[in-house]
Design a protein around this motif. Structure first.
Motif, PDB file in Angstrom:
ATOM      1  N   ALA A   1       0.846  -1.190   0.000  1.00 37.21           N
ATOM      2  CA  ALA A   1       0.000   0.000   0.000  1.00 37.21           C
ATOM      3  C   ALA A   1       0.879   1.236   0.000  1.00 37.21           C
ATOM      4  CB  ALA A   1      -0.914   0.011   1.220  1.00 37.21           C
TER       5      ALA A   1
ATOM      6  N   LEU B   1       0.255   4.923   0.631  1.00 36.28           N
ATOM      7  CA  LEU B   1      -0.821   5.746   1.162  1.00 36.28           C
ATOM      8  C   LEU B   1      -0.908   7.115   0.497  1.00 36.28           C
ATOM      9  CD1 LEU B   1      -0.582   4.868   4.964  1.00 36.28           C
ATOM     10  CD2 LEU B   1      -1.873   3.725   3.143  1.00 36.28           C
TER      11      LEU B   1
ATOM     12  N   THR C   1      -4.099   2.681  -2.237  1.00 38.21           N
ATOM     13  CA  THR C   1      -4.790   2.541  -0.959  1.00 38.21           C
ATOM     14  C   THR C   1      -6.101   1.791  -1.137  1.00 38.21           C
ATOM     15  OG1 THR C   1      -3.805   4.620  -0.191  1.00 38.21           O
ATOM     16  CG2 THR C   1      -5.724   3.811   1.009  1.00 38.21           C
TER      17      THR C   1
ATOM     18  N   ALA D   1      -6.174   8.724   3.392  1.00 39.03           N
ATOM     19  CA  ALA D   1      -5.843   7.293   3.343  1.00 39.03           C
ATOM     20  C   ALA D   1      -6.506   6.534   4.487  1.00 39.03           C
ATOM     21  CB  ALA D   1      -4.327   7.103   3.386  1.00 39.03           C
TER      22      ALA D   1
END
Length: 320
Positions: free
Chosen positions: A63, A65, A71, A122
């Motif tokens: 991921a 962010l 995300t 996020a």
């Protein structure tokens, strides 16, 4: 023989500093937990061996962010694994990741101001699809900061007053006066942490009974690396001045702060939903942080942005 896992905890910001210490504490003290680390692939690769030395029940999902697409994909991957039984039921989430930058003009791939995108947007994108998977009793913890007070008493003058306007403005680069200066970066950080508290309050109104969401302020901690991109005198202060305070009650080391964060996640620190935990106890956040109208406006903006992510049209209009 390893203890079977009975619940999942999803965590951001687990690859260094307070978050890494807290992750290790969670795995040591809660062997029934499977920890899912959301992080960039290179950061996760560096930290997974250390975490798996504590417990084998650790996995990572990539991921970034600072990217709404990444995300959103990470959140969907967590949901898919929970739906398929690839992970035990979701028992908690920890949003510890955050950035503190040297100006307010850094821009994500979507055109958003980076501090607000990482520290607020996020968090919402990761959390919004997962409440149906959370199994009570469960706790969601969002790491915030006393920087959101923006006053001499709480920050020693290190942070200016917050500069809340509207989400449409705050998520755009250059939202503050003299945005290229270090002070604007500090204002963006403090204001984003205020946004995190607003988000906690709004989520607390919406989550079902038994699913608690709290804000946790670790206060001043040495050796976290948060100031490495903050510019100005921040790195000097964190390297030379703040460590001199480490023998006082004013400052914590990452292991101490990590244990305290783990206490909040595990419910050892009692805290009702929507509350603000300063280090080890529930107290009040700033007067400014209790504004239901502002919280509803932020929620509406985040939800619209999340829908744009879902249909592939996310991004600041006109951003290059």
């Amino acid at each position: 023989m390893p203890t079977p896992t009975t619940r999942t905890i999803v965590m951001t910001g687990a690859t260094r500093g307070i978050g890494l210490e807290a992750a290790q504490e969670l795995l040591r003290r809660s062997p029934e937990t499977h920890l899912v680390v959301l992080a960039r692939a290179d950061s996760a690769a560096q930290v997974l061996p250390r975490l798996r030395a504590t417990s084998p029940h650790v996995s990572a999902i990539e991921a970034d962010l600072a990217s709404t697409a990444s995300t959103g994909t990470a959140a969907s991957r967590v949901e898919d694994l929970l739906d398929a039984g690839g992970l035990p039921p979701l028992g908690g989430m920890v949003f510890n990741a955050g950035v503190h930058l040297d100006s307010a003009v850094h821009t994500t791939v979507d055109g958003y101001e980076t501090t607000f995108a990482v520290n607020v947007l996020a968090t919402h994108l990761l959390l919004r699809g997962l409440p149906p998977h959370l199994r009570a009793p469960a706790r969601v913890v969002v790491t915030v900061s006393d920087a959101h007070f923006g006053d001499l008493r709480h920050t020693g003058g290190a942070f200016p007053a917050t500069g809340w306007t509207s989400p449409d403005v705050l998520f755009r680069p250059g939202a503050y006066p003299r945005p290229t200066r270090v002070r604007a970066g500090r204002r963006a950080y403090a204001t984003s942490k205020l946004g995190g508290i607003h988000l906690v309050h709004e989520w607390a109104r919406r989550l079902p009974s038994g699913i608690d969401v709290v804000a946790h302020n670790p206060s001043l901690v040495i050796g976290t690396g948060l100031a490495r991109e903050a510019g100005g005198a921040s790195a000097f202060l964190m390297r030379y001045l703040v460590p001199a305070l480490a023998l006082t009650p004013l400052v914590d080391t990452p292991p101490v702060a990590g244990r305290r964060l783990a206490d909040v996640v595990l419910g050892v620190t009692p805290a009702p939903t929507g509350s603000y935990v300063h280090r080890t106890r529930v107290t009040s956040s700033s007067r400014e942080s209790y504004d239901a109208g502002r919280e509803e406006e932020l929620w509406a903006w985040l939800e619209q942005t999340a829908r744009d992510v879902d249909d592939g049209s996310c991004g600041v209009p006109g951003a290059g």
